[in-house]
Scaffold this motif. Structure first.
Motif, PDB file in Angstrom:
ATOM      1  N   ASN A   1      39.757  31.168  41.785  1.00 48.91           N
ATOM      2  CA  ASN A   1      40.630  30.033  41.523  1.00 48.91           C
ATOM      3  C   ASN A   1      42.090  30.363  41.779  1.00 48.91           C
ATOM      4  O   ASN A   1      42.949  29.505  41.656  1.00 48.91           O
ATOM      5  N   ASP A   2      42.358  31.587  42.098  1.00 50.56           N
ATOM      6  CA  ASP A   2      43.726  32.033  42.328  1.00 50.56           C
ATOM      7  C   ASP A   2      44.273  31.379  43.596  1.00 50.56           C
ATOM      8  O   ASP A   2      43.626  31.378  44.639  1.00 50.56           O
TER       9      ASP A   2
ATOM     10  N   SER B   1      44.654  32.253  51.267  1.00 50.04           N
ATOM     11  CA  SER B   1      44.268  33.241  52.279  1.00 50.04           C
ATOM     12  C   SER B   1      42.903  32.912  52.880  1.00 50.04           C
ATOM     13  O   SER B   1      42.677  33.119  54.071  1.00 50.04           O
ATOM     14  N   GLU B   2      41.989  32.380  52.067  1.00 47.40           N
ATOM     15  CA  GLU B   2      40.696  31.953  52.596  1.00 47.40           C
ATOM     16  C   GLU B   2      40.881  30.843  53.629  1.00 47.40           C
ATOM     17  O   GLU B   2      40.304  30.878  54.706  1.00 47.40           O
TER      18      GLU B   2
ATOM     19  N   PHE C   1      43.372  39.134  52.802  1.00 48.39           N
ATOM     20  CA  PHE C   1      43.958  38.842  51.499  1.00 48.39           C
ATOM     21  C   PHE C   1      44.991  39.901  51.121  1.00 48.39           C
ATOM     22  O   PHE C   1      46.074  39.578  50.624  1.00 48.39           O
ATOM     23  N   GLN C   2      44.691  41.170  51.388  1.00 50.49           N
ATOM     24  CA  GLN C   2      45.650  42.225  51.081  1.00 50.49           C
ATOM     25  C   GLN C   2      46.897  42.087  51.949  1.00 50.49           C
ATOM     26  O   GLN C   2      48.022  42.270  51.474  1.00 50.49           O
TER      27      GLN C   2
END
Length: 96
Positions: free
Chosen positions: A3-4, A10-11, A75-76
Motif C-alpha cells: 500500500n506504500d 514504482s510498480e 524500486f530501490q
C-alpha cells in the motif's frame, strides 16, 4: 509495503517503462521469437506430459524470479533517486 505510495508508483512506472522500452527492443523480440520456437520444439518432443510440465514449471519459476528481481532493483533505484534529490535539497518531503 503493497500500500506504500512509493511501491505503487514504482510498480506503475516499471510497467510503463517495460512496455515502452523492452517490448520494442529488437534483441528482446529476437529472443522472444527464439523462445517461441523452442516451446514449439518442446511440444513436439517425446517427453511425457509430466516432463513437459516440469520444464514449463521451471521456466515459469525462472521468469517469476527474474521479474521479481527487476521490480526490486527498480524500486530501490526509485528510493535512491528520491534520497539523492532530498540530499541535493531539490526535493523536500514532510516537515523538513
Amino acid at each position: 509495503m503493497k500500500n506504500d505510495i512509493e511501491y505503487l508508483f514504482s510498480e506503475y512506472m516499471s510497467r510503463l517503462r517495460y512496455d515502452k522500452y523492452v517490448l520494442k527492443n529488437e534483441k528482446y523480440l529476437d529472443l522472444k521469437d527464439e523462445i517461441l520456437k523452442l516451446q514449439k520444439e518442446l511440444s513436439e518432443t517425446d517427453f511425457t506430459e509430466h516432463q513437459k510440465k516440469v520444464v514449463n514449471d521451471l521456466l515459469k519459476a525462472d521468469n517469476e524470479i527474474n521479474d521479481l528481481g527487476i521490480r526490486i532493483i527498480y524500486f530501490q533505484a526509485f528510493k535512491d533517486c528520491i534520497s539523492l534529490l532530498q540530499t541535493l535539497d531539490i526535493l523536500k518531503i514532510g516537515n523538513s
